[in-house]
Scaffold this active site. Structure first.
Site: not given
Ligand code: NAD
Length: 465
Positions: A150-151
């Site tokens: 994720a980011k």
């Protein structure tokens, strides 16, 4: 099955003053190429903005073709899972309200909870968040840690806000994300322009919205926290330390002594400044540094501790008295053994890859080399330690922090460093051997290894329903 989630801030959802379903935010913020003073290092100026996510997909496709990834699994991994775009209001110090846009892209959680940093940057957009999230999936798979990718972050220039405003922006963003993050679901960490203090605010906000008896067992909702707030010793330097372990291994394989080596460094923030300090401790000489303010060069060597003191006072390396000014082209043309990009993506392009005069590019940053740049590096036989391997030290020690929190343990620095070295060296050896075995470049080999692990997991578990 992939789900795209578009959320708005929970308060907005309650008072319902804005549409519940905002138009998909593909906020193509124009890359401002005009605000670089001619005297500064225009590290981005020569770069046309490709879609970063397309760069990831090009890397992914190349590896997927080589290892003949199952076409169904290929479809899943070529897409993100959830994309959260939150617009939220924050009261500024002058009492006016400003609206902010925050992102969290969750790419894949087949191997474990979503994991990845939060960055505060004016150029952050959905495309960048997608790309960075996907790289996290492949990085965690390659490192053999039980996390997905994720980011996210907030599209702001943090230098324009006071500390108290940044605290309110952070807390309001976390509140907007609500249950889209969680210690067993999605665990943020620091990235560009975010640090341990910001992680502490994230922790405090998340815990404050939970029932009191749940708080202590949820402190692993975020990693990269200050040690006093449940962080791990060694997390601060972990990304830089991992980069240096990789460079040491490369030098060993090449039978080179780092004692005689020279290096140039782009970016002197968390990652870059640690690489500089740790590599010079091994005897290597730092001869040029550039950051967002400019560049400095001294072929007799730059003392990273002295430069760090200067940067803390002056906000960047520009006009550092221990070196002479260099612009971006001069910086990148500096002859050295090693180039460590530790700043932005897309810095090594079809054009700038020709300027380099080094034996190795050790990618501390995420995505510093675009596909054209990659082709030139290969053509010129410049070695590359690819980002998903080279900068994996950060997420590896984040995993250690998460484990320590879950087990109520506290490891000392020796233990953290030993375990980090073991994990990253093992990944390094696997990538080197896979590249040799298949006769391919190391970036593609790293992707092949990551995809093999993801494919095995999907094949064992099957696809619901
Ligand atoms: P940071 O905010 O601490 O430092 C960023 C540095 O890059 C600063 O010195 C800044 O001046 C410089 N910079 C920004 N724009 C630039 C430009 N256009 N040209 C030249 N220099 C520029 O960020 P960080 O945490 O050190 O992250 C650096 C890179 O490493 C990013 O790509 C990040 O995604 C990656 N990374 C960070 C971590 C981590 O643990 N912090 C982990 C893995 C990867």
């Amino acid at each position: 099955m992939t789900i795209k989630v578009e959320t708005v801030d929970r308060l907005d959802a309650v008072d319902n003053k804005r549409p519940r379903k905002p138009t998909p935010q593909v906020c193509e913020t124009a890359r401002d190429e005009t605000d670089h003073d001619a005297m500064l290092v225009p590290a981005q100026a020569a770069t046309t903005r490709n879609s970063l996510y397309e760069n990831v997909l090009a890397q992914f496709d190349k590896a997927a073709d080589i290892m003949q990834l199952d076409p169904n699994i290929r479809k899943i991994l070529a897409s993100t899972e959830n994309e959260i775009v939150a617009h939220f209001p924050v009261k500024m110090n002058n009492n006016e309200v400003e609206m902010f846009t925050g992102y969290r892209v969750q790419h894949n959680d087949a191997l474990g909870p979503f994991k990845g940093g939060l960055r505060y940057h004016p150029q952050l957009d959905i495309d960048e968040a997608r790309a960075l999230a996907a790289w996290m999936t492949f990085k965690c798979a390659l490192a053999g840690i039980p996390f997905g990718g994720a980011k996210g972050g907030v599209q702001i220039d943090p230098s324009k806000y006071s500390v108290t405003e940044l605290e309110r922006i952070t807390r309001r963003f976390v509140f907007a994300l609500g249950d889209n993050i969680g210690p067993e679901y999605d665990i943020p960490a620091p990235d560009m322009n975010t640090n341990a203090q910001i992680m502490a605010w994230i922790l405090d906000t998340y815990l404050s919205t939970m029932p009191p008896h749940e708080r202590q067992r949820n402190i692993h909702v975020v990693t990269g926290k200050p040690v006093a707030a449940g962080g791990s010793v060694g997390r601060d330097k972990a990304t830089g330390q991992g980069v240096v372990y990789c460079i040491e291994k490369w030098a060993q394989d090449r039978k080179l002594s780092l004692n005689d080596a020279t290096f140039i460094l782009q970016g002197f923030g968390n990652v870059g400044s640690w690489v500089a300090r740790l590599l010079t401790k091994l005897g290597a000489k730092l001869i040029a540094v550039s950051d967002v303010t400019g560049g400095t060069r001294n072929r007799d060597g730059i003392d990273p501790d002295d430069l760090l003191r200067y940067v803390k006072v002056h906000g960047g390396v520009l006009k550092y008295p221990g070196g002479e000014f260099v612009d971006n082209i001069m910086f990148m043309q500096t002859a050295a053994n090693i180039f460590v990009p530790a700043a932005m993506e897309n810095q090594i392009t079809g054009e700038s890859a020709r300027w380099l005069n080094v034996d190795l590019v050790a990618e501390a940053a995420n995505g510093p080399t675009d596909p054209d740049g990659d082709a030139i590096l290969q053509q010129r036989k410049i070695d590359v330690i690819p980002d998903i391997l080279c900068n994996a030290g950060g997420v590896i020690v984040s995993y250690f922090e998460w484990l320590q929190n879950k087990r109520s343990e506290f490891w000392d620095l020796e233990e953290v460093d030993f375990k980090l070295q073991k994990k990253i060296m093992s990944a390094y050896g696997n990538v080197r051997d896979k590249a040799r075995e298949l006769g391919i470049d190391r970036r593609t080999a790293a992707f092949v290894l990551a995809l093999e692990r993801l494919e095995r997991t999907y094949k064992d578990r099957g696809i619901f329903p």
